[in-house]
Write an enzyme that holds these catalytic residues in place. Structure first.
Site, short mmCIF file in Angstrom:
data_model
loop_
_atom_site.label_atom_id
_atom_site.label_comp_id
_atom_site.label_asym_id
_atom_site.label_seq_id
_atom_site.Cartn_x
_atom_site.Cartn_y
_atom_site.Cartn_z
N GLY A 1 47.28 73.74 82.00
CA GLY A 1 46.20 72.88 82.45
C GLY A 1 45.79 73.14 83.88
O GLY A 1 45.64 74.30 84.31
N CYS A 2 45.64 72.07 84.65
CA CYS A 2 45.19 72.18 86.03
C CYS A 2 46.19 72.92 86.92
O CYS A 2 45.81 73.45 87.96
CB CYS A 2 44.91 70.80 86.60
#
Length: 378
Positions: A137-138
């Site tokens: 993800g981030c």
């Protein structure tokens, strides 16, 4: 020393402002019992505008996961090459100089990875290593920098291309009506970013140490539920509290390096939201302005997932105020909850130190192995 050169960043042409987002929320969810709370949370994100790959009218439709993934692939192939070329220009390198491509994305899926297509279409050498990262993800932007650093430590003459491609708008789910989902609809934006980590030479952040940290028992705080309709983003209300356990991890990596996390010259922090930055400022005891690069990304582009840290680094370059030898930290946060952290020192460039010409005390115990590894790549 491996040097993170200036990133290149591109955002799509379609723009949605904060005012547009709030108006859409009122229109689409007029009967939602928690609409006032959702509107307040969206207003507090500080996101003035975001960029998306389709006009908002098309974004709000859901033709199915297959169609969305086809669009993801088409948009990636249309937008990524130009960003890569800019990043290579910043690093003063050519495709033939790249030894590894690290591709990070959590908003679409391809197999083979886009890396294989890039090698074919952009004349990267056929022996170029490929490292796609899809499930961080981030945090993947920070992880990409760290894996590039690791690779250049093993192969000191190598160069690594990092590519982050995030089309968060393609993950919009009209049936997800939780407050966390409504907040996400007003927070995330689309972007493509790329940067080169040079094993030798280059101007930018000379990477010196990296580390990872996972906050125990938080795996369901940020997650995807993968269904027939695609990726459904799950965001727990406890996520904003994660800076309290993560701040000590940032202090620890600085301490291990003999630096003071409170007194660094620059901070590149994942802009997950204003609460994240405000809390980290408080727990690290640094002024809010220290996170101005991350706040700039959040305000102008929203949360662009793995591309955030690269855009914040770009803003550090563009400000032009950092001096040679300045010390800083790069940190990306994402599912797990995971932190990927790196320490680096600004270098104004110049030729790299060729390992064969270094004194034995500069190489350390691993010097012979590093020289051999670098030679085996050529």
């Amino acid at each position: 020393m491996a040097t993170l050169c200036k990133p290149a960043v591109s955002v799509p042409e379609h723009v949605i402002t904060m005012e547009d987002t709030l108006a859409l929320a009122r229109s689409l969810h007029a009967d939602h019992p928690q609409l006032p709370l959702a509107l307040r949370l969206i207003s507090n994100t500080g996101v003035a505008k975001r960029h998306i790959v389709q006009p908002i009218e098309q974004t709000l439709q859901h033709p199915g996961f297959e169609d969305r993934n086809v669009l993801y692939e088409a948009e990636a192939k249309a937008r990524v090459p130009a960003v890569i070329n800019s990043a290579l220009d910043h690093a003063e390198l050519r495709p033939t100089d790249i030894d590894l491509i690290v591709y990070v994305s959590c908003t679409g899926f391809m197999m083979p990875s886009l890396t294989a297509w890039l090698i074919n279409e952009m004349d990267f050498p056929s022996h170029t290593r490929q490292l796609p990262i899809a499930q961080l993800g981030c945090a993947a932007g920070g992880a990409a920098i760290n894996r590039a650093h690791d690779f250049c430590q093993a192969y000191p003459e190598a160069n690594v291309l990092i590519v982050a491609c995030e089309f968060c708008s393609l993950c919009y789910q009209p049936t997800d009506l939780g407050v966390g989902s409504l907040l996400s609809n007003g927070l995330f934006g689309d972007a493509v970013a790329a940067a080169v980590v040079r094993g030798e030479g280059g101007t930018g952040i000379s990477l010196e140490r990296n580390a990872s940290h996972l906050v125990p028992d938080t795996t369901d705080w940020i997650a995807y539920s993968v269904r027939a309709t695609g990726f459904h983003f799950l965001l727990d209300k406890r996520v904003p509290t994660t800076m309290e356990p993560l701040a000590p991890a940032l202090r620890a990596i600085a301490d291990q390096h003999g630096w003071d996390a409170t007194g660094l010259d620059f901070y590149i922090i994942h802009a997950g939201g204003p609460r994240i930055l405000d809390d980290l400022s408080r727990f690290l005891e640094v002024p809010p302005d220290a996170f101005r690069f991350s706040r700039g990304t959040l305000t102008e582009y929203g949360n662009i997932a793995s591309a955030v840290v690269l855009d914040a680094v770009r803003r550090l370059f563009d400000e032009g105020a950092v001096t040679d030898g300045a010390q800083g930290i790069v940190a990306g946060f994402g599912p797990g909850i995971t932190a990927e952290m790196a320490l680096g020192r600004w270098t104004a460039g110049g030729p790299g130190i060729v390992p064969e010409l270094m004194e034995p005390h500069m190489l350390g115990a691993q010097g012979t192995n590093l020289r051999s590894a670098a030679g085996s790549m050529r």
